[in-house]
Scaffold this active site. Structure first.
Site, PDB file in Angstrom:
ATOM      1  N   GLY A 154      46.870  46.310  31.536  1.00 55.72           N
ATOM      2  CA  GLY A 154      46.790  45.801  30.167  1.00 55.72           C
ATOM      3  C   GLY A 154      48.137  45.818  29.484  1.00 55.72           C
ATOM      4  O   GLY A 154      49.149  46.231  30.058  1.00 55.72           O
ATOM      5  N   SER A 214      47.796  50.151  32.888  1.00 58.93           N
ATOM      6  CA  SER A 214      48.253  49.811  34.230  1.00 58.93           C
ATOM      7  C   SER A 214      48.250  48.304  34.458  1.00 58.93           C
ATOM      8  O   SER A 214      49.110  47.769  35.165  1.00 58.93           O
ATOM      9  CB  SER A 214      47.374  50.496  35.285  1.00 58.93           C
ATOM     10  N   ARG A 256      39.067  47.605  38.218  1.00 54.85           N
ATOM     11  CA  ARG A 256      39.839  46.772  39.134  1.00 54.85           C
ATOM     12  C   ARG A 256      39.012  45.530  39.432  1.00 54.85           C
ATOM     13  O   ARG A 256      37.788  45.620  39.575  1.00 54.85           O
ATOM     14  CB  ARG A 256      40.144  47.524  40.427  1.00 54.85           C
ATOM     15  N   ARG A 287      38.991  29.439  52.093  1.00 57.06           N
ATOM     16  CA  ARG A 287      39.080  30.893  52.113  1.00 57.06           C
ATOM     17  C   ARG A 287      37.751  31.458  52.585  1.00 57.06           C
ATOM     18  O   ARG A 287      36.694  30.984  52.162  1.00 57.06           O
ATOM     19  CB  ARG A 287      39.434  31.427  50.713  1.00 57.06           C
ATOM     20  N   TYR A 342      34.554  44.697  45.679  1.00 59.99           N
ATOM     21  CA  TYR A 342      34.576  44.528  44.220  1.00 59.99           C
ATOM     22  C   TYR A 342      33.162  44.310  43.693  1.00 59.99           C
ATOM     23  O   TYR A 342      32.678  45.031  42.813  1.00 59.99           O
ATOM     24  CB  TYR A 342      35.473  43.355  43.840  1.00 59.99           C
TER      25      TYR A 342
END
Length: 326
Positions: free
Chosen positions: A36, A34, A74, A277, A139
């Site tokens: 790679g 997906s 992810r 950010r 994450y």
């Protein structure tokens, strides 16, 4: 040793797979491709295409794997904030499925590609392994949860587990380099500017309490990182979950990275100022003293110029190859 590399068609996983082959291991790769690339799987590896839930147990049984190096995940922070369910399912959920498959088939070792993002905004830098774990995004939280699961599987089921926590990885090795779409990492973004694929690079915040006002981050060469994974494989101890930070021992500011990229490429690389950010700490550098002491790991390519030069050689080589093919 028979080794399964999950996510072995990705950037770091493919380099680790290559070094495992060089060390004489029998290597299989499980990747759903997906993110790679099929052509990144080193020759000599056996590729199984698919997800961990769908094929993990099958592949462990068919290959007779004795150890797993787990990279499939992810890893884009903004996406994790927008879609946290993808990270709890894709990172924690899939890893739990992998651990169950390992338990069922008697696979006793796992090296986990973790992240120093589990520390969130640290109280001090460089960050030691005993720093509080308080991730600032889904994450990092998903990776921290996996560490908890590894501790429990080691305690309850006797597996030997090692988690390796690191920040920014760059460079290239054996024709294998970074190819993300979209690209979110600083060095390849700056090199895209040098290649004419972007007009400029943004510097997010220039009023941090650092030498030049831009954020300072830890960068490690992908080949050094891969070598640490091989040492960690040997350092797995039955019934124990060990955690190591990996860093180059110093940090480089965003402005420093851009300047080195200019020198390496010979291109001006325009940089534009942008707002900070949310959640960006001024300095993030991981201490790797434990890895040096307990695994015998020392980064052999710590120089930022070397890291950038290897990445530039990879990208310009691919550009030349694509041009010739076209």
């Amino acid at each position: 040793m028979r080794v399964l590399v999950t996510g072995g068609a990705g950037y770091i996983g493919s380099v680790v797979a290559a070094q495992l082959l060089e060390a004489g291991h029998e290597v299989s790769v499980l990747d759903d491709l997906s993110t790679g690339h099929r052509d990144a799987v080193p020759a000599g590896c056996r590729l199984f295409e698919g997800g961990i839930r769908e094929r993990g147990a099958e592949v462990l049984a068919e290959t007779g794997a004795e150890a797993v190096l787990h990279f499939a995940a992810r890893s884009v922070v903004p996406e994790s904030v927008a879609h946290p369910e993808r990270y709890w399912d894709g990172n924690l959920g899939c890893t739990l499925a992998l651990l169950e498959a390992m338990r069922t088939h008697g696979v006793g070792r796992i090296v986990f590609s973790s992240t120093a993002a589990v520390y969130g905004e640290p109280e001090s830098s460089p960050i030691p392994e005993d720093a509080p774990v308080r991730p600032g995004n889904p994450y990092g939280a998903s990776k921290a949860a996996i560490d908890t699961a590894l501790t429990e599987y080691a305690r309850l089921h006797g597996i030997g587990a090692v988690s390796l926590r690191y920040f920014n990885v760059a460079g290239a090795y054996a024709g294998l380099g970074e190819r993300h779409d979209p690209e979110t990492h600083l060095i390849p973004i700056v090199l895209q500017v040098a290649r004419g694929l972007r007009e400029s690079v943004a510097v997010y915040g220039e009023d941090y309490p650092t030498a030049d006002g831009s954020c300072v981050r830890d960068y490690i060469h992908v080949a050094d990182l891969a070598e640490a994974h091989l040492l960690a494989l040997d350092g797995c101890r039955p019934g124990e979950h060990r955690v190591f930070n990996l860093g180059n021992g110093t940090g480089f500011s965003v402005r420093e990275v851009i300047d080195v990229c200019r020198k390496v490429t010979g291109h001006p690389v325009p940089a534009v100022s942008a707002e900070r950010r949310p959640g960006d700490p001024a300095t993030l550098v991981a201490s790797s003293e434990s890895a040096r002491r307990e695994l015998g790991w020392t980064p052999r390519r710590p120089e930022l110029h070397r890291i950038v030069a290897d990445a530039w050689e990879f990208h310009t080589g691919r550009t030349a190859a694509d041009t010739a093919a076209g």
